[in-house]
Design an enzyme around this catalytic site. Structure first.
Site, PDB file in Angstrom:
ATOM      1  CG  ASP A  60      -1.892   1.097   1.315  1.00  0.00           C
ATOM      2  OD1 ASP A  60      -1.583   2.207   0.814  1.00  0.00           O
ATOM      3  OD2 ASP A  60      -2.982   0.891   1.873  1.00  0.00           O
ATOM      4  CB  VAL A  61       1.512   3.990  -2.426  1.00  0.00           C
ATOM      5  CG1 VAL A  61       1.838   3.121  -3.624  1.00  0.00           C
ATOM      6  CG2 VAL A  61       0.119   4.587  -2.513  1.00  0.00           C
ATOM      7  CG  ASN A  86      -1.266   4.721 -11.968  1.00  0.00           C
ATOM      8  OD1 ASN A  86      -1.854   5.554 -12.651  1.00  0.00           O
ATOM      9  ND2 ASN A  86      -1.875   3.626 -11.485  1.00  0.00           N
ATOM     10  CE1 TYR A 151      -7.400  12.500  -7.282  1.00  0.00           C
ATOM     11  CE2 TYR A 151      -8.174  14.348  -8.604  1.00  0.00           C
ATOM     12  CZ  TYR A 151      -7.562  13.113  -8.518  1.00  0.00           C
ATOM     13  OH  TYR A 151      -7.112  12.499  -9.659  1.00  0.00           O
ATOM     14  CE  LYS A 155      -3.958  12.620  -8.329  1.00  0.00           C
ATOM     15  NZ  LYS A 155      -3.044  11.498  -8.633  1.00  0.00           N
TER      16      LYS A 155
END
Length: 253
Positions: A60-61, A86, A151, A155
């Site tokens: 899990d990143v 990704n 979000y 980003k």
């Protein structure tokens, strides 16, 4: 045809679905030895069995220790030449209803997941004659959208990281770039469509129209179009491309 360096080893996080799966498949087809990193063993096994990746690793990143262990295991098999960061997730909510936990979740997976992946892969990569780090960001890293402030903030952080790290590594053989898709035809966007339907009472066609209105071409981007851009950045001809946020969004940005 993009020319990759001789049999490179590429690690793709979030490789079992959507954009990540397509990137893994295209890199494999282009001659890379791909390690697919994800959270679900069965999905990873399917990816390897179908020939879209050569190896797999579970992590899990958001878990720095797990990512570090997975990257060490991958680098022990073959030094890492390419990292595609990704893995990501999206949740929508008005800012007024977005609590600290939501912001933390979005930062953990979309930003810190990229940080963990790069920090774990870079030591192996710096020893190679050719290195590529590509973060899959979003048009939400370059502009705002309503109801996804957490979000979008995460980003935007990814884009800042890419631009800064590219400068740090500019005198090495490692390039650092971001690819910023618009709304793409994946299960992640399918979830957004379901949310629009639930909250607004619109049917599926209307919900899709709400998303595609942002794209001047009036459509969802395909995962293959994003993967093609990634493949180009991995190639020998992109050695002078670094610190960039490449938009794949039909002219939206």
């Amino acid at each position: 045809m993009v020319e990759l360096p001789h049999f490179p080893h590429a690690v793709v996080t979030g490789a079992t679905r959507g954009i990540g799966r397509e990137i893994a498949a295209q890199l494999t087809k282009a001659g890379a030895a791909v390690t697919a990193l994800g959270r679900q063993r069965a999905a990873l096994d399917d990816l390897v069995a179908e020939g879209s990746a050569r190896f797999s690793a579970i992590a899990d990143v958001t878990d720095q220790a797990a990512v570090s262990a997975a990257m060490r295991e991958a680098a022990a098999r073959q030094p890492i030449d390419i990292l595609i960061a990704n893995a990501g997730a999206a949740e929508s909510s008005s800012f007024a209803k977005s609590d600290a936990a939501l912001f933390q979740r979005m930062m953990d997976v979309n930003f810190m997941g990229v940080v963990h992946s790069i920090q774990a892969a870079l030591p192996s990569m710096r020893e190679r004659p050719h290195g590529r780090i590509i973060a899959i960001a979003s048009t939400a890293g370059l502009k705002g959208y309503g109801y996804v402030s957490a979000y979008a903030a995460a980003k935007h952080a990814v884009i800042g990281l890419v631009r800064s790290l590219a400068l740090e590594l500019a005198t090495t053989r490692v390039t650092v770039n971001a690819v910023c898709p618009g709304f793409t035809d994946t299960d992640l966007v399918a979830g957004s469509i379901d949310t629009i339907m639930k909250k607004t009472g619109r049917d599926r066609a209307q919900a899709i129209a709400e998303l595609t209105k942002h794209n001047p071409q009036g459509r969802l981007v395909s995962p293959a179009e994003v993967a093609d851009t990634v493949l180009w950045l991995c190639g020998e001809g992109a050695a002078a491309i670094t610190g960039q946020a490449i938009v794949v969004a039909g002219g939206e940005i």
